[in-house]
Scaffold this active site. Sequence first.
Site, PDB file in Angstrom:
ATOM      1  N   ASN A 159     -48.488  81.563   1.996  1.00 13.00           N
ATOM      2  CA  ASN A 159     -47.397  80.564   2.095  1.00 13.00           C
ATOM      3  C   ASN A 159     -48.010  79.326   2.728  1.00 13.00           C
ATOM      4  O   ASN A 159     -47.438  78.106   2.239  1.00 13.00           O
ATOM      5  CB  ASN A 159     -46.283  81.093   3.347  1.00 13.00           C
ATOM      6  CG  ASN A 159     -46.989  81.231   4.598  1.00 13.00           C
ATOM      7  OD1 ASN A 159     -47.951  81.839   4.924  1.00 13.00           O
ATOM      8  ND2 ASN A 159     -46.064  80.793   5.856  1.00 13.00           N
ATOM      9  N   GLU A 258     -52.051  87.226  13.313  1.00 13.75           N
ATOM     10  CA  GLU A 258     -50.710  86.156  13.412  1.00 13.75           C
ATOM     11  C   GLU A 258     -49.798  86.974  12.499  1.00 13.75           C
ATOM     12  O   GLU A 258     -50.019  86.855  11.252  1.00 13.75           O
ATOM     13  CB  GLU A 258     -51.222  84.792  12.882  1.00 13.75           C
ATOM     14  CG  GLU A 258     -52.144  84.063  13.630  1.00 13.75           C
ATOM     15  CD  GLU A 258     -51.784  84.164  15.325  1.00 13.75           C
ATOM     16  OE1 GLU A 258     -50.422  83.789  15.285  1.00 13.75           O
ATOM     17  OE2 GLU A 258     -52.625  83.590  16.103  1.00 13.75           O
ATOM     18  N   CYS A 292     -43.649  80.918   8.864  1.00 14.45           N
ATOM     19  CA  CYS A 292     -43.551  82.093   9.991  1.00 14.45           C
ATOM     20  C   CYS A 292     -42.774  81.422  11.050  1.00 14.45           C
ATOM     21  O   CYS A 292     -42.177  82.181  11.836  1.00 14.45           O
ATOM     22  CB  CYS A 292     -44.972  82.451  10.217  1.00 14.45           C
ATOM     23  SG  CYS A 292     -46.044  81.178  10.774  1.00 14.45           S
ATOM     24  N   GLU A 467     -54.771  81.846  18.401  1.00 17.59           N
ATOM     25  CA  GLU A 467     -55.481  80.684  17.720  1.00 17.59           C
ATOM     26  C   GLU A 467     -55.462  79.451  18.246  1.00 17.59           C
ATOM     27  O   GLU A 467     -54.559  79.254  19.150  1.00 17.59           O
ATOM     28  CB  GLU A 467     -55.325  80.850  16.197  1.00 17.59           C
ATOM     29  CG  GLU A 467     -55.475  82.180  15.355  1.00 17.59           C
ATOM     30  CD  GLU A 467     -55.374  82.182  14.138  1.00 17.59           C
ATOM     31  OE1 GLU A 467     -54.390  81.347  13.396  1.00 17.59           O
ATOM     32  OE2 GLU A 467     -55.950  82.659  13.155  1.00 17.59           O
TER      33      GLU A 467
HETATM   34  P1  NAD Z   1     -49.083  90.228   3.580  1.00 12.46           P
HETATM   35  O1  NAD Z   1     -49.105  90.761   4.864  1.00 12.46           O
HETATM   36  O2  NAD Z   1     -48.703  91.010   2.410  1.00 12.46           O
HETATM   37  O3  NAD Z   1     -50.660  89.585   2.955  1.00 12.46           O
HETATM   38  C1  NAD Z   1     -51.375  89.111   3.665  1.00 12.46           C
HETATM   39  C2  NAD Z   1     -52.768  89.168   3.223  1.00 12.46           C
HETATM   40  O4  NAD Z   1     -53.294  90.618   3.490  1.00 12.46           O
HETATM   41  C3  NAD Z   1     -53.170  89.206   1.799  1.00 12.46           C
HETATM   42  O5  NAD Z   1     -54.305  88.503   1.462  1.00 12.46           O
HETATM   43  C4  NAD Z   1     -53.048  90.665   1.148  1.00 12.46           C
HETATM   44  O6  NAD Z   1     -53.698  90.843   0.056  1.00 12.46           O
HETATM   45  C5  NAD Z   1     -53.533  91.272   2.553  1.00 12.46           C
HETATM   46  N1  NAD Z   1     -53.341  92.739   2.476  1.00 12.46           N
HETATM   47  C6  NAD Z   1     -52.288  93.256   2.423  1.00 12.46           C
HETATM   48  N2  NAD Z   1     -52.155  94.653   2.528  1.00 12.46           N
HETATM   49  C7  NAD Z   1     -53.475  95.073   3.072  1.00 12.46           C
HETATM   50  C8  NAD Z   1     -54.257  95.945   3.597  1.00 12.46           C
HETATM   51  N3  NAD Z   1     -53.563  97.174   3.814  1.00 12.46           N
HETATM   52  N4  NAD Z   1     -55.401  95.624   4.253  1.00 12.46           N
HETATM   53  C9  NAD Z   1     -55.947  94.773   4.375  1.00 12.46           C
HETATM   54  N5  NAD Z   1     -55.454  93.542   3.880  1.00 12.46           N
HETATM   55  C10 NAD Z   1     -54.187  93.738   3.161  1.00 12.46           C
HETATM   56  O7  NAD Z   1     -48.500  88.703   3.855  1.00 12.46           O
HETATM   57  P2  NAD Z   1     -47.909  87.595   2.694  1.00 12.46           P
HETATM   58  O8  NAD Z   1     -46.804  88.237   2.105  1.00 12.46           O
HETATM   59  O9  NAD Z   1     -48.822  87.201   2.163  1.00 12.46           O
HETATM   60  O10 NAD Z   1     -47.624  86.504   3.851  1.00 12.46           O
HETATM   61  C11 NAD Z   1     -46.234  86.432   4.352  1.00 12.46           C
HETATM   62  C12 NAD Z   1     -46.147  86.900   5.629  1.00 12.46           C
HETATM   63  O11 NAD Z   1     -46.946  86.168   6.565  1.00 12.46           O
HETATM   64  C13 NAD Z   1     -44.790  86.630   6.503  1.00 12.46           C
HETATM   65  O12 NAD Z   1     -44.563  87.937   7.436  1.00 12.46           O
HETATM   66  C14 NAD Z   1     -45.158  85.731   7.683  1.00 12.46           C
HETATM   67  O13 NAD Z   1     -44.580  85.610   8.739  1.00 12.46           O
HETATM   68  C15 NAD Z   1     -46.685  85.751   7.953  1.00 12.46           C
HETATM   69  N6  NAD Z   1     -47.189  84.679   8.414  1.00 12.46           N
HETATM   70  C16 NAD Z   1     -47.430  84.766   9.669  1.00 12.46           C
HETATM   71  C17 NAD Z   1     -48.028  83.185  10.266  1.00 12.46           C
HETATM   72  C18 NAD Z   1     -48.459  83.204  11.625  1.00 12.46           C
HETATM   73  O14 NAD Z   1     -48.935  82.649  12.102  1.00 12.46           O
HETATM   74  N7  NAD Z   1     -47.865  84.230  12.619  1.00 12.46           N
HETATM   75  C19 NAD Z   1     -48.162  82.340   9.401  1.00 12.46           C
HETATM   76  C20 NAD Z   1     -47.956  82.524   7.990  1.00 12.46           C
HETATM   77  C21 NAD Z   1     -47.449  83.489   7.570  1.00 12.46           C
END
Ligand code: NAD
Length: 488
Positions: A159, A258, A292, A467
């Site tokens: 995102n 996060e 997020c 962070e």
């Molecule tokens: P996601 O969890 O699907 O993927 C994030 C990353 O994790 C990707 O690089 C993906 O390939 C990797 N991944 C997925 N499964 C994995 C596994 N089993 N082992 C290791 N790596 C794995 O998230 P997304 O859809 O890319 O992003 C959206 C999410 O991120 C939303 O839930 C959003 O709220 C969250 N987010 C949180 C923050 C924060 O600061 N709290 C900031 C931005 C986004």
Amino acid sequence: MTVKRDMPIILDHYIDGRYVQSASQETFASINPARGTIHATVALGGQEEIDLAAGAAQAAFQSGVWSKKSMAERCAVLGRVADLLLERLDEFAELETIDNGKPITETSQGDIPRSAQNFRFFSQYAQSFVEECYTTNQVERHIAIREPIGVCGLITPWNLPLYLATWKIAPALAMGNSIVLKPAEATPATATRLASLLRDAGVPDGVFNVVNGLGAGSAGEALTRHPLVRSISFTGETATGRAIMRTAADSLKKLSFELGGKGANIIFADADLNEAIPTAVRAAFRNQGQICLAGSRLFVERKIYKQVVDAMVEHAKNIRVGDPLAPDTQMGALVTEEHLQKVMSYLDLAKRDGRILCGGYRIKDLEPGLFLSPSIVVDLAPDSRFMLEEIFGPTLPILPFDTEEEALQLANSTPYGLSASVWSQDIDRIERMTSGIKAGMIWVNTWFARDLRTPFGGQKDSGLGREGGRYSLEFFSEAKTISYKYRA
Ligand code: NAD
């Protein structure tokens, strides 16, 4: 979606100072979500590439080529990264917009300048990072120093691709670590390009590595399991955080998470509505609602409920949705077909369980691009799935409330606890609300304001650790206490 092929760019891995293909030669396509065309062919990494990258990172770490440089030398390199990124701002902004679908105004004025600022900030802040020293009595002194961890695994979402990757890379490098980064598969472009920019700024070979690939059963999971990787800093979905924690348990890695959010935005009747309403629109719809920290639930005191709902609908209808590369576009495309389908499934729930006052449909004229019309939803039950689950799209539910207690109950009703906003002129009420809301970050009469020194992160299912400022520097280092006995 029928996918056509543009002139795709090639995105390989970056391992030990060189761009390399996968051993298997396998690739996957990265789609431009605004046009439905393939814009990049990306190397599909797995265990083998993670082994190579972790090995290179460990060798670089042990050689001391970066880890044993002085803090001042490392910070000078980070400062140069910030300069180079700003010099190439237009190129990076366009690449991010094409990869992600977000408007060019956001990448050129938000994401990429902030990515440069992440390096600038840590290049300055890390130099005043204070280690501890306690003189206990006349014969005893204890110092606590911070040492780099070694190889740090970074896993990032789609995102805010470069913004969130650099938020981890800069402090990890400042503290002298080596890195293996696994960017989100939907948006690998800018992080992959960043690798050569880090090299040009003076980051030695092997210190920064990028492995492209998928998550579960692929490069992401291999990184979280790898014995040479001592820590994982992850931003993404809560369910993924849980999976990573399970995998990383065997090698007892240090973890920072996060995770997801479902931010409450609470407007009391005494608020300055001229500020509160346009800010609530931005909080809900910026980045197509894929933030997020979004104000993704709006709670309004009943006395002003109708007035606020009408104004929000008016604003939402006026949002200009379209080509993300056009300078006057306010809302671009959603990131992937799969994600668009997920958001649309929640809109089906909204039709069944509530009332959609505007938007909420795919914009046919812009197909095969992944565009949704921003929607406002009312009349939902507080415990409906739409109100409780993270949707991460351009859709905002609004509910009325009568008392502070009710507003607090609504705000705290989800498993998440990342962020919230409170709008009121009454300082005592603000005190009661900010102490009652279970969230890591609360804004009062504003949204998205940040000082990079403050802790950033969530409570409950929204995260683990923080962070920002010294919190990042502490995460990316190990404490070591050394105790002295001496004769005065
Ligand atoms: P996601 O969890 O699907 O993927 C994030 C990353 O994790 C990707 O690089 C993906 O390939 C990797 N991944 C997925 N499964 C994995 C596994 N089993 N082992 C290791 N790596 C794995 O998230 P997304 O859809 O890319 O992003 C959206 C999410 O991120 C939303 O839930 C959003 O709220 C969250 N987010 C949180 C923050 C924060 O600061 N709290 C900031 C931005 C986004």
